[in-house]
Design a protein around this motif. Structure first.
Motif, PDB file in Angstrom:
ATOM      1  N   GLY A 755       5.153 -19.909   0.257  1.00  0.00           N
ATOM      2  CA  GLY A 755       6.789 -20.164   0.619  1.00  0.00           C
ATOM      3  C   GLY A 755       7.339 -18.831   1.100  1.00  0.00           C
ATOM      4  N   LEU A 756       8.739 -18.815   0.881  1.00  0.00           N
ATOM      5  CA  LEU A 756       9.470 -17.728   1.284  1.00  0.00           C
ATOM      6  C   LEU A 756      10.285 -16.997   0.436  1.00  0.00           C
ATOM      7  N   ALA A 757       9.493 -17.481  -1.042  1.00  0.00           N
ATOM      8  CA  ALA A 757      10.422 -16.778  -2.080  1.00  0.00           C
ATOM      9  C   ALA A 757      10.058 -14.995  -2.091  1.00  0.00           C
ATOM     10  N   ALA A 758       9.202 -14.643  -1.354  1.00  0.00           N
ATOM     11  CA  ALA A 758       8.973 -13.250  -1.255  1.00  0.00           C
ATOM     12  C   ALA A 758       9.831 -12.570  -0.286  1.00  0.00           C
ATOM     13  N   LEU A 759      10.501 -13.222   0.638  1.00  0.00           N
ATOM     14  CA  LEU A 759      11.370 -12.682   1.463  1.00  0.00           C
ATOM     15  C   LEU A 759      12.417 -11.738   0.998  1.00  0.00           C
ATOM     16  N   PRO A 760      13.279 -12.508  -0.025  1.00  0.00           N
ATOM     17  CA  PRO A 760      14.325 -11.646  -0.782  1.00  0.00           C
ATOM     18  C   PRO A 760      13.753 -10.386  -1.460  1.00  0.00           C
ATOM     19  N   GLU A 761      12.383 -10.566  -2.009  1.00  0.00           N
ATOM     20  CA  GLU A 761      12.034  -9.321  -2.838  1.00  0.00           C
ATOM     21  C   GLU A 761      11.496  -8.252  -1.716  1.00  0.00           C
ATOM     22  N   LEU A 762      11.141  -8.369  -0.350  1.00  0.00           N
ATOM     23  CA  LEU A 762      11.086  -7.764   0.546  1.00  0.00           C
ATOM     24  C   LEU A 762      12.176  -6.919   0.920  1.00  0.00           C
ATOM     25  N   PHE A 763      13.251  -7.621   0.987  1.00  0.00           N
ATOM     26  CA  PHE A 763      14.618  -6.844   1.391  1.00  0.00           C
ATOM     27  C   PHE A 763      14.883  -6.026   0.007  1.00  0.00           C
ATOM     28  N   ALA A 764      14.661  -6.360  -0.931  1.00  0.00           N
ATOM     29  CA  ALA A 764      14.933  -5.521  -2.138  1.00  0.00           C
ATOM     30  C   ALA A 764      14.160  -4.096  -2.103  1.00  0.00           C
ATOM     31  N   VAL A 765      12.744  -4.535  -1.740  1.00  0.00           N
ATOM     32  CA  VAL A 765      11.796  -3.213  -1.554  1.00  0.00           C
ATOM     33  C   VAL A 765      12.380  -2.383  -0.557  1.00  0.00           C
ATOM     34  N   ALA A 766      12.904  -2.881   0.549  1.00  0.00           N
ATOM     35  CA  ALA A 766      13.231  -2.148   1.767  1.00  0.00           C
ATOM     36  C   ALA A 766      14.502  -1.146   1.174  1.00  0.00           C
ATOM     37  N   GLN A 767      15.361  -2.022   0.609  1.00  0.00           N
ATOM     38  CA  GLN A 767      16.738  -1.031   0.269  1.00  0.00           C
ATOM     39  C   GLN A 767      16.174  -0.068  -0.790  1.00  0.00           C
ATOM     40  N   ARG A 768      15.449  -0.351  -1.839  1.00  0.00           N
ATOM     41  CA  ARG A 768      14.929   0.553  -2.883  1.00  0.00           C
ATOM     42  C   ARG A 768      13.996   1.729  -1.998  1.00  0.00           C
ATOM     43  N   ALA A 769      13.403   1.448  -1.181  1.00  0.00           N
ATOM     44  CA  ALA A 769      12.592   2.678  -0.455  1.00  0.00           C
ATOM     45  C   ALA A 769      13.284   3.389   0.259  1.00  0.00           C
ATOM     46  N   MET A 770      14.317   2.668   1.192  1.00  0.00           N
ATOM     47  CA  MET A 770      15.126   3.886   1.982  1.00  0.00           C
ATOM     48  C   MET A 770      16.187   4.683   1.008  1.00  0.00           C
ATOM     49  N   ARG A 771      16.525   4.117  -0.101  1.00  0.00           N
ATOM     50  CA  ARG A 771      17.386   4.861  -1.088  1.00  0.00           C
ATOM     51  C   ARG A 771      16.419   6.190  -1.585  1.00  0.00           C
ATOM     52  N   LEU A 772      15.177   5.797  -2.007  1.00  0.00           N
ATOM     53  CA  LEU A 772      14.435   6.805  -2.595  1.00  0.00           C
ATOM     54  C   LEU A 772      13.959   7.894  -1.509  1.00  0.00           C
ATOM     55  N   ILE A 773      13.955   7.486  -0.382  1.00  0.00           N
ATOM     56  CA  ILE A 773      13.647   8.382   0.913  1.00  0.00           C
ATOM     57  C   ILE A 773      14.984   9.211   1.034  1.00  0.00           C
ATOM     58  N   ARG A 774      16.226   8.776   0.760  1.00  0.00           N
ATOM     59  CA  ARG A 774      17.322   9.687   1.177  1.00  0.00           C
ATOM     60  C   ARG A 774      17.300  10.381  -0.121  1.00  0.00           C
ATOM     61  N   ILE A 775      17.014  10.109  -1.402  1.00  0.00           N
ATOM     62  CA  ILE A 775      16.896  11.162  -2.416  1.00  0.00           C
ATOM     63  C   ILE A 775      16.114  11.996  -2.364  1.00  0.00           C
ATOM     64  N   ASN A 776      14.817  11.863  -1.785  1.00  0.00           N
ATOM     65  CA  ASN A 776      13.627  12.972  -1.859  1.00  0.00           C
ATOM     66  C   ASN A 776      14.086  13.676  -0.569  1.00  0.00           C
ATOM     67  N   LEU A 777      14.770  13.230   0.477  1.00  0.00           N
ATOM     68  CA  LEU A 777      15.162  14.322   1.300  1.00  0.00           C
ATOM     69  C   LEU A 777      16.100  15.072   0.820  1.00  0.00           C
ATOM     70  N   ALA A 778      17.074  14.640   0.217  1.00  0.00           N
ATOM     71  CA  ALA A 778      18.114  15.510  -0.213  1.00  0.00           C
ATOM     72  C   ALA A 778      17.634  16.399  -1.340  1.00  0.00           C
ATOM     73  N   VAL A 779      16.569  16.081  -2.283  1.00  0.00           N
ATOM     74  CA  VAL A 779      15.977  17.001  -3.005  1.00  0.00           C
ATOM     75  C   VAL A 779      15.283  18.001  -2.218  1.00  0.00           C
ATOM     76  N   SER A 780      14.501  17.587  -1.343  1.00  0.00           N
ATOM     77  CA  SER A 780      13.643  18.618  -0.592  1.00  0.00           C
ATOM     78  C   SER A 780      14.616  19.485   0.281  1.00  0.00           C
ATOM     79  N   LEU A 781      15.373  19.074   0.705  1.00  0.00           N
ATOM     80  CA  LEU A 781      16.355  20.005   1.395  1.00  0.00           C
ATOM     81  C   LEU A 781      17.137  21.172   0.501  1.00  0.00           C
TER      82      LEU A 781
END
Length: 828
Positions: A755-781
């Motif tokens: 089924g397609l139940a994993a598609l909404p979860e994929l969107f959630a994973v993507a949003q969480r990953a990009m948010r963490l990347i921005r946090i990591n970049l901010a911490v690194s800089l």
């Protein structure tokens, strides 16, 4: 001409290939020297064509590589003669018109941009060549030429004289896979060597640090310092050489990348460490530098593994067609042959349940062919003598004889695989946030280092202090956290997603999912289950068992579906009746006698041909189901309709939620299917998709064109071979479970759950990953900015810089793991 005059015997380098010229061939009066007649011929050929720039480009991009070349010998001439054979042309050459054809050639000795520059100027060396395009990554050139002007063998000999022996690119998947394995082996060797150097330099550093407090003999101190320098040098100029090469390439192309500050820090740290080793005073940095090289190589390998998905399309044809087939001889007997031996003009026998090995025309038999894998059409298609059939489809009813018209990579499915490869080659790149920061970061760090050095030297008065503070700044500002933040976060995100049966093959897909655009959904097997189900039944229950018994011997897909769906029905003892005189004519139904009463089971047209009439009520039921795209099967007893079964492909229960999730994240869902337009519109209505965004009857090639013509980001969700080219061409391809292997290899993401139940979860994973990347970049800089300020003020020594440098990487990893760990807990 190049020579080393200090030696007793001058070594003269060939002006073309760079190899030593034998002393007997050295022309003391000539301005150019050549090691053989072949090099002289090629040099003259390039000079006469105005292509002397090749040598400048080669020396710039690959100065150390020799360029072997030789004369075209009689053996080579005869080897290339086969390029003009009709059998070669039919297998490898595609004729666009009488005066235009193209062929893909795999070239040896392709190394760098200079090779690319020279090969793409082949039209200037041979007037028959219209165009020459080289894929530097694959080493494959597509040569387009006029066959009426020159044979292909002459062009191949020209390439051979240039030092690029040619062979057909088709069929080289095994060699390509071997080359890929060799590249991966080299990466593992670099990582292993870097790890060994890092471990040993750390042990030596521990010993030296302990000696500072507890005392150590001067001889051992010197020994350990020189050993550390030697092992650190191996790390820097062995596995770490890739960063210096990347930085040099960035300087040549006048662009900034993260290799520049990395190479600067490695270089300055290495020079400072070696200087301190020679002078016997000051700190050594080889332990931190070796660890940094090791960590960065590990990060690059992770990225390499994520990018290798593009090459997985090679050899997909083997998974879509059988490995052998039965060829029919002239006497009518059959013989088993490998699929590679099949040629146009052969006749093959395909039995029920087997895949068709080639494209062709039915010469004997009637049957049904399941084409869902290729066209997306859920229902099987009846075929008979004279009908066209295609490789990769499945014969589901009766034995067929097929006259082969196209075989191998020339079949329709083979051409689709080429479209997949083209889509992979031209897939738009997603620009990472790290790359957008890199240029400014490089400039800022380099400027700060120069200012600190100049300031401390001018105002501090000591060159040693200026060097120490500058080295401390470069080490502490080394962008290891910045370089690792994105791949580490994405790698953790991919790992967490994999635990939830979402396999992400290209981590850059996560960034694109946070944007909006057009999301295309295939119908059959994606938003629907992809197999026949009973949607409605009107009639007495006991007739189900009768229908199952009647259809148990059927070879038609609909008949087999009814037998499966009604097979568990047990008639009551009072309803048991005898079936006899069963006849299946292959014209849409089955007839028999039930306790001497005529029984018909089939389509409405089949019953009408046998004299059965329908009143308004029956016609209303039939029309309602057929307008919804369902297959209607009627049962008549003694000339009267008594039951109706509606068969269809059910929409998945989670499809509506997935479509809503797409909208919530800024994507416009659009249904794109090869099924009948009315069926597609009906399914779109169930999913809340506007009819203007639902298109049916779309062939695989048209899907590809639709994707390419769409403005803005595109996502394709599909499961079949007919979706593979579109999955590869879209900015992001998502394959669902149960799909064809071709679609899985062409996709960026694979949903391994039904089924397609994993598609909404994929969107959630993507949003969480990009948010963490921005946090990591901010911490690194922030870390880099603070550390640079402290180092510039002289508050951080090189030793302290080497100790605290890995902290930012550890923090970045902790943020990535903790952030995705909280997502996992919330998801559970």
């Amino acid at each position: 001409m190049t020579a080393t005059s200090e030696s007793a015997t001058d070594v003269v380098a060939c002006d073309h290939c760079g190899l030593p010229v034998p002393s007997a061939l050295v022309d003391t009066t000539g301005s150019h020297q050549f090691c053989c007649h072949g090099c002289r011929t090629v040099y003259t050929l390039l000079h006469d064509a105005g292509l002397d720039q090749y040598y400048r480009l080669r020396n710039e991009f690959d100065p150390d590589a020799a360029h072997p070349v030789g004369e075209t010998t009689d053996e080579a001439t005869s080897a290339y003669a086969v390029f003009d054979a009709p059998a070669f042309a039919s297998r490898y050459v595609e004729h666009e018109s009488d005066h235009r054809a193209h062929v893909d050639l795999h070239l040896q000795n392709v190394r760098c941009a200079a090779c690319l520059w020279l090969i793409e100027r082949l039209p200037r060396l041979d007037r028959a060549v219209i165009e020459s395009r080289l894929s530097l990554r694959r080493g494959v050139a597509r040569v387009t030429w006029d066959p009426t002007v020159s044979p292909l063998s002459r062009i191949a000999r020209t390439l051979d004289r240039l030092g690029y022996p040619a062979r057909p690119a088709k069929g080289s998947a095994a060699e390509h896979a071997a080359a890929r394995r060799e590249e991966e082996r080299k990466q593992w060797v670099r990582i292993g060597l870097a790890g060994a150097c890092a471990g040993n330099t750390m042990l030596l550093a521990f010993a030296l640090y302990a000696g500072v407090f507890d005392g150590m003999e001067a001889g051992f101190v010197a020994l350990f310092r020189w050993l550390s320098a030697a092992i650190g040098g191996v790390a820097l100029f062995g596995p770490g050489l890739v960063f210096f090469r990347g930085a040099w390439a960035a300087l040549r192309s006048r662009s900034a990348n993260l290799d520049l500050p990395i190479a600067l820090a490695l270089g300055v740290g290495g020079v400072a460490g070696l200087t301190n080793t020679v002078t016997g005073r000051g700190d050594l940095y080889f332990d931190s530098l070796s660890v940094l090289v090791f960590l960065l190589l590990v990060g690059r390998y992770v990225q390499y593994r994520q990018q290798r998905w593009a090459d997985d399309t090679v050899g997909l044809l083997l998974s879509l067609t059988p490995v052998s087939c039965r060829r029919v001889r002239e006497n009518g007997a059959t013989e088993d042959i490998p699929i590679e031996a099949l040629q146009p003009g052969d006749t093959v026998e395909v039995r029920p349940g087997e895949l068709l090995p080639a494209d062709g025309e039915v010469t004997y038999g009637r049957s049904s062919v399941e084409q869902a894998l290729l066209t997306g059409e859920a229902a099987a298609v009846g075929v008979g003598v004279g009908d066209d059939v295609f490789a990769g489809t499945k014969n589901s009813a009766d034995t067929l004889h097929i006259g082969v018209t196209r075989a191998g990579e020339d079949t329709r499915v083979g051409r689709l695989m080429r479209l997949v490869q083209d889509g992979v080659e031209h897939k738009p790149a997603i620009v990472q946030l790290t790359d957008r920061i890199a240029g400014r970061f490089v400039v800022a760090v380099s400027t700060a280092a120069l200012l600190v050095f100049a300031g401390w030297w001018a105002f501090g008065g000591a060159l040693g202090a200026a060097v120490n503070h500058t080295v401390a700044l470069l080490i502490v500002a080394c962008p290891c956290a910045l370089a690792l933040a994105t791949p580490l976060t994405l790698a953790v995100a991919c790992g967490r997603a994999a635990r939830r049966d979402i396999l992400i093959k290209r981590a850059a897909a996560l960034e694109l999912l946070t944007h909006g655009g057009t999301l295309y959904l295939d119908k059959t097997g994606t938003v629907t289950h992809g197999h026949t189900a009973l949607v409605g039944w009107f009639g007495p229950a006991w007739l189900r068992g009768v229908v199952a018994e009647l259809e148990a011997e059927s070879t038609h897909p609909v008949g087999r579906a009814l037998a499966t769906l009604f097979g568990d029905t047990e008639p009551n003892a009072t309803d048991r009746r005898e079936l006899h005189e069963r006849i299946e004519r292959g014209d849409g139904g089955v007839e028999a006698r039930l306790d001497q009463q005529p029984l018909l089971v089939g389509s409405p047209r089949f019953l009408q041909r046998h004299g059965v009439t329908f009143d308004a009520g029956w016609l209303c039921r039939i029309t309602a189901h057929e307008s919804a795209g369902r297959t209607v099967v009627l049962v008549s007893l003694n000339g009267e309709p008594v039951a109706l079964a509606a068969l269809g492909d059910r929409v998945r229960d989670d499809a509506l939620r997935a479509v809503r999730s797409c909208r919530d994240h800024g994507w416009t869902p659009t249904l794109l299917s090869g099924d009948a337009p009315r069926v597609v519109r009906h399914v779109a209505g169930q999913l809340g998709i506007d009819e203007t965004n639902a298109t049916g009857g779309v062939l695989p090639e048209a899907k590809l064109d639709t994707i390419r013509d769409t403005a803005g980001p595109t996502v394709m969700v599909g499961d079949g071979v007919n979706d593979a080219a579109a999955l590869a061409a879209a900015d992001l391809g998502i394959a669902v479970r149960g799909g064809a292997e071709a679609s899985l290899a062409a996709a960026d993401v694979y949903l391994a759950r039904d089924g397609l139940a994993a598609l909404p979860e994929l969107f959630a994973v993507a949003q969480r990953a990009m948010r963490l990347i921005r946090i990591n970049l901010a911490v690194s800089l922030s870390y880099n900015a603070t550390a640079v300020g402290l180092a510039a003020a002289g508050l951080v020594t090189p030793l302290l810089a080497a100790v605290i440098m890995p902290i930012s990487s550890a923090v970045a990893l902790a943020i990535a793991v903790a952030g995705h760990g909280s997502f996992r807990n919330n998801a559970n």
